[in-house]
Design a protein around this motif. Sequence first.
Motif, PDB file in Angstrom:
ATOM      1  N   GLY A 105     -10.811   0.066  -3.846  1.00 13.00           N
ATOM      2  CA  GLY A 105     -10.945   0.971  -4.979  1.00 13.00           C
ATOM      3  C   GLY A 105     -11.214   2.429  -4.627  1.00 13.00           C
ATOM      4  O   GLY A 105     -10.692   3.337  -5.287  1.00 13.00           O
ATOM      5  N   TYR A 106     -12.020   2.670  -3.602  1.00 19.39           N
ATOM      6  CA  TYR A 106     -12.361   4.052  -3.245  1.00 19.39           C
ATOM      7  C   TYR A 106     -11.127   4.768  -2.697  1.00 19.39           C
ATOM      8  O   TYR A 106     -10.829   5.908  -3.075  1.00 19.39           O
ATOM      9  CB  TYR A 106     -13.491   4.021  -2.212  1.00 19.39           C
ATOM     10  N   ALA A 107     -10.380   4.058  -1.838  1.00 16.29           N
ATOM     11  CA  ALA A 107      -9.145   4.640  -1.295  1.00 16.29           C
ATOM     12  C   ALA A 107      -8.152   4.888  -2.426  1.00 16.29           C
ATOM     13  O   ALA A 107      -7.488   5.929  -2.462  1.00 16.29           O
ATOM     14  CB  ALA A 107      -8.539   3.698  -0.249  1.00 16.29           C
ATOM     15  N   GLU A 108      -8.066   3.949  -3.354  1.00 15.96           N
ATOM     16  CA  GLU A 108      -7.120   4.113  -4.473  1.00 15.96           C
ATOM     17  C   GLU A 108      -7.422   5.396  -5.255  1.00 15.96           C
ATOM     18  O   GLU A 108      -6.522   6.181  -5.575  1.00 15.96           O
ATOM     19  CB  GLU A 108      -7.216   2.899  -5.408  1.00 15.96           C
ATOM     20  N   SER A 112      -5.001   8.710  -5.297  1.00 14.43           N
ATOM     21  CA  SER A 112      -4.476   9.251  -6.558  1.00 14.43           C
ATOM     22  C   SER A 112      -4.731  10.746  -6.620  1.00 14.43           C
ATOM     23  O   SER A 112      -3.893  11.515  -7.084  1.00 14.43           O
ATOM     24  CB  SER A 112      -5.153   8.604  -7.773  1.00 14.43           C
ATOM     25  N   ARG A 113      -5.916  11.166  -6.158  1.00 16.70           N
ATOM     26  CA  ARG A 113      -6.242  12.600  -6.165  1.00 16.70           C
ATOM     27  C   ARG A 113      -5.341  13.371  -5.207  1.00 16.70           C
ATOM     28  O   ARG A 113      -4.918  14.470  -5.482  1.00 16.70           O
ATOM     29  CB  ARG A 113      -7.717  12.828  -5.769  1.00 16.70           C
ATOM     30  N   VAL A 114      -5.070  12.771  -4.024  1.00 13.90           N
ATOM     31  CA  VAL A 114      -4.303  13.482  -3.000  1.00 13.90           C
ATOM     32  C   VAL A 114      -2.808  13.483  -3.324  1.00 13.90           C
ATOM     33  O   VAL A 114      -2.135  14.506  -3.175  1.00 13.90           O
ATOM     34  CB  VAL A 114      -4.537  12.831  -1.606  1.00 13.90           C
ATOM     35  N   LEU A 115      -2.280  12.348  -3.778  1.00 16.25           N
ATOM     36  CA  LEU A 115      -0.824  12.196  -3.884  1.00 16.25           C
ATOM     37  C   LEU A 115      -0.250  12.416  -5.279  1.00 16.25           C
ATOM     38  O   LEU A 115       0.971  12.431  -5.444  1.00 16.25           O
ATOM     39  CB  LEU A 115      -0.409  10.801  -3.385  1.00 16.25           C
ATOM     40  N   LYS A 243      -0.272  11.024   7.069  1.00 15.93           N
ATOM     41  CA  LYS A 243       0.484  11.838   8.031  1.00 15.93           C
ATOM     42  C   LYS A 243       1.375  10.975   8.936  1.00 15.93           C
ATOM     43  O   LYS A 243       2.443  11.402   9.367  1.00 15.93           O
ATOM     44  CB  LYS A 243      -0.505  12.648   8.879  1.00 15.93           C
ATOM     45  N   LYS A 244       0.965   9.736   9.187  1.00 14.12           N
ATOM     46  CA  LYS A 244       1.785   8.828  10.007  1.00 14.12           C
ATOM     47  C   LYS A 244       3.152   8.598   9.372  1.00 14.12           C
ATOM     48  O   LYS A 244       4.114   8.250  10.031  1.00 14.12           O
ATOM     49  CB  LYS A 244       1.094   7.462  10.133  1.00 14.12           C
ATOM     50  N   ASN A 245       3.178   8.699   8.033  1.00 12.91           N
ATOM     51  CA  ASN A 245       4.408   8.486   7.266  1.00 12.91           C
ATOM     52  C   ASN A 245       5.061   7.133   7.592  1.00 12.91           C
ATOM     53  O   ASN A 245       6.276   7.036   7.729  1.00 12.91           O
ATOM     54  CB  ASN A 245       5.384   9.642   7.516  1.00 12.91           C
ATOM     55  N   ASP A 246       4.219   6.118   7.736  1.00 14.25           N
ATOM     56  CA  ASP A 246       4.695   4.757   7.991  1.00 14.25           C
ATOM     57  C   ASP A 246       5.139   4.159   6.641  1.00 14.25           C
ATOM     58  O   ASP A 246       4.305   4.024   5.730  1.00 14.25           O
ATOM     59  CB  ASP A 246       3.534   3.954   8.599  1.00 14.25           C
ATOM     60  N   PRO A 247       6.429   3.816   6.493  1.00 15.59           N
ATOM     61  CA  PRO A 247       6.901   3.326   5.177  1.00 15.59           C
ATOM     62  C   PRO A 247       6.091   2.141   4.661  1.00 15.59           C
ATOM     63  O   PRO A 247       5.869   2.023   3.452  1.00 15.59           O
ATOM     64  CB  PRO A 247       8.348   2.909   5.451  1.00 15.59           C
ATOM     65  N   LYS A 248       5.638   1.270   5.575  1.00 11.12           N
ATOM     66  CA  LYS A 248       4.886   0.086   5.123  1.00 11.12           C
ATOM     67  C   LYS A 248       3.550   0.510   4.494  1.00 11.12           C
ATOM     68  O   LYS A 248       3.182   0.042   3.419  1.00 11.12           O
ATOM     69  CB  LYS A 248       4.610  -0.838   6.311  1.00 11.12           C
ATOM     70  N   ILE A 249       2.836   1.390   5.197  1.00 11.23           N
ATOM     71  CA  ILE A 249       1.531   1.843   4.669  1.00 11.23           C
ATOM     72  C   ILE A 249       1.752   2.641   3.376  1.00 11.23           C
ATOM     73  O   ILE A 249       1.033   2.464   2.388  1.00 11.23           O
ATOM     74  CB  ILE A 249       0.776   2.689   5.721  1.00 11.23           C
ATOM     75  N   ASN A 250       2.767   3.506   3.377  1.00 10.09           N
ATOM     76  CA  ASN A 250       3.059   4.286   2.162  1.00 10.09           C
ATOM     77  C   ASN A 250       3.300   3.361   0.970  1.00 10.09           C
ATOM     78  O   ASN A 250       2.816   3.608  -0.140  1.00 10.09           O
ATOM     79  CB  ASN A 250       4.308   5.159   2.356  1.00 10.09           C
ATOM     80  N   ASN A 251       4.057   2.272   1.202  1.00  5.09           N
ATOM     81  CA  ASN A 251       4.339   1.336   0.113  1.00  5.09           C
ATOM     82  C   ASN A 251       3.064   0.706  -0.441  1.00  5.09           C
ATOM     83  O   ASN A 251       2.918   0.538  -1.646  1.00  5.09           O
ATOM     84  CB  ASN A 251       5.270   0.215   0.600  1.00  5.09           C
ATOM     85  N   VAL A 252       2.155   0.356   0.478  1.00  2.00           N
ATOM     86  CA  VAL A 252       0.890  -0.235   0.020  1.00  2.00           C
ATOM     87  C   VAL A 252       0.136   0.799  -0.822  1.00  2.00           C
ATOM     88  O   VAL A 252      -0.334   0.504  -1.931  1.00  2.00           O
ATOM     89  CB  VAL A 252       0.016  -0.688   1.218  1.00  2.00           C
ATOM     90  N   PHE A 253       0.033   2.032  -0.317  1.00  4.10           N
ATOM     91  CA  PHE A 253      -0.715   3.062  -1.052  1.00  4.10           C
ATOM     92  C   PHE A 253      -0.105   3.299  -2.440  1.00  4.10           C
ATOM     93  O   PHE A 253      -0.817   3.370  -3.440  1.00  4.10           O
ATOM     94  CB  PHE A 253      -0.728   4.375  -0.255  1.00  4.10           C
ATOM     95  N   TRP A 256      -0.872   0.656  -4.919  1.00  2.00           N
ATOM     96  CA  TRP A 256      -2.230   0.770  -5.480  1.00  2.00           C
ATOM     97  C   TRP A 256      -2.258   1.826  -6.571  1.00  2.00           C
ATOM     98  O   TRP A 256      -2.816   1.616  -7.641  1.00  2.00           O
ATOM     99  CB  TRP A 256      -3.237   1.166  -4.388  1.00  2.00           C
ATOM    100  N   ILE A 257      -1.641   2.975  -6.299  1.00  2.12           N
ATOM    101  CA  ILE A 257      -1.691   4.096  -7.251  1.00  2.12           C
ATOM    102  C   ILE A 257      -0.947   3.730  -8.546  1.00  2.12           C
ATOM    103  O   ILE A 257      -1.417   3.999  -9.651  1.00  2.12           O
ATOM    104  CB  ILE A 257      -1.069   5.372  -6.632  1.00  2.12           C
ATOM    105  N   THR A 258       0.218   3.101  -8.384  1.00  2.00           N
ATOM    106  CA  THR A 258       1.049   2.828  -9.574  1.00  2.00           C
ATOM    107  C   THR A 258       0.739   1.452 -10.184  1.00  2.00           C
ATOM    108  O   THR A 258       1.298   1.084 -11.210  1.00  2.00           O
ATOM    109  CB  THR A 258       2.543   2.873  -9.210  1.00  2.00           C
ATOM    110  N   LYS A 259      -0.123   0.694  -9.512  1.00  2.00           N
ATOM    111  CA  LYS A 259      -0.501  -0.654  -9.974  1.00  2.00           C
ATOM    112  C   LYS A 259       0.741  -1.553 -10.118  1.00  2.00           C
ATOM    113  O   LYS A 259       0.895  -2.276 -11.100  1.00  2.00           O
ATOM    114  CB  LYS A 259      -1.296  -0.593 -11.275  1.00  2.00           C
ATOM    115  N   GLN A 260       1.640  -1.428  -9.154  1.00  2.47           N
ATOM    116  CA  GLN A 260       2.828  -2.283  -9.144  1.00  2.47           C
ATOM    117  C   GLN A 260       2.934  -2.977  -7.796  1.00  2.47           C
ATOM    118  O   GLN A 260       2.315  -2.516  -6.827  1.00  2.47           O
ATOM    119  CB  GLN A 260       4.076  -1.428  -9.380  1.00  2.47           C
TER     120      GLN A 260
END
Length: 263
Positions: A105-108, A112-115, A243-253, A256-260
């Motif tokens: 939850g904290y990362a989410e 949301s604030r950053v992205l 910054k790593k721009n790893d597609p897998k990590i980006n997808n997870v993030f 979380w943000i879009t709740k999908q």
Amino acid sequence: MQDTEHNHEIFEEKLKLCREVLGQDSVSALMTTTCYSLGRFKEIVDEYVRLGFNSIFLRSLNPYGFAKRDKQKIAYPLADFIENYKEALDYIIDINLKGTVFVEGYAELLLSRVLTPFATGFVDLQSPAGVGISGVIYDYNGNVYVSDEARMMATANNHYFKMGNVNENTYQEMFNGEFLHHVISNACTECLPICAECAYQPFCGADPVRNFSEQGDMVGHRPTNESCKKNKAVLQHLLELIKKNDPKINNVFWSWITKQSIQ
Ligand code: SF4
């Protein structure tokens, strides 16, 4: 040990009951880290997953109520929490990549604030702080406090953040009075010392009640402020992952943000 196991069995029974009455997704479990949780974040996450929760909010100790009173027994250096948090976040990302939807939850909130340009409604991470203007607490005796933490401070006989009482004060007195104006004027990161020049300021928030409880005044002293250190460390870690721009990590993030689900 037996008592602990028995308590957990009772907790599971009551959790089941709450879910039957309120609905499966209407119950969440608030995690607070004590020194006994350190080194066991993975086990805690596994237990949340086993019990059917789809999120956790990895929280460090806050300086209020029992946590403040029992500090000597349960506190720990903030650096230990940060180390455990980073490990747990990696573990949670991995769980998501293996197919289980599970949010930290904290990362989410911070992501949301950053992205995104959207507000999260989380009153501890906004400027001005949400105390008294995005939420208030009405206590059973009619006392009105700027936040639940302010109410907790009052249970320890510190009524500094009491806005008034519904039996004695008008709405105008409480919500447009000098006191709330004074609190809010001390709760904007754009003008607080150090925050005003901090790179993380657009993603962070002011917390006058916590500053008061931890450091004795609403403005606080950033170089020694635990909440500031935690926000900085977690934001820095999240920015490194982005910054790593790893597609897998980006997808997870983004899931979380879009709740999908992960695309
Ligand atoms: S990280 Fe610290 S200095 Fe920066 S905005 Fe947040 S509280 Fe202020």
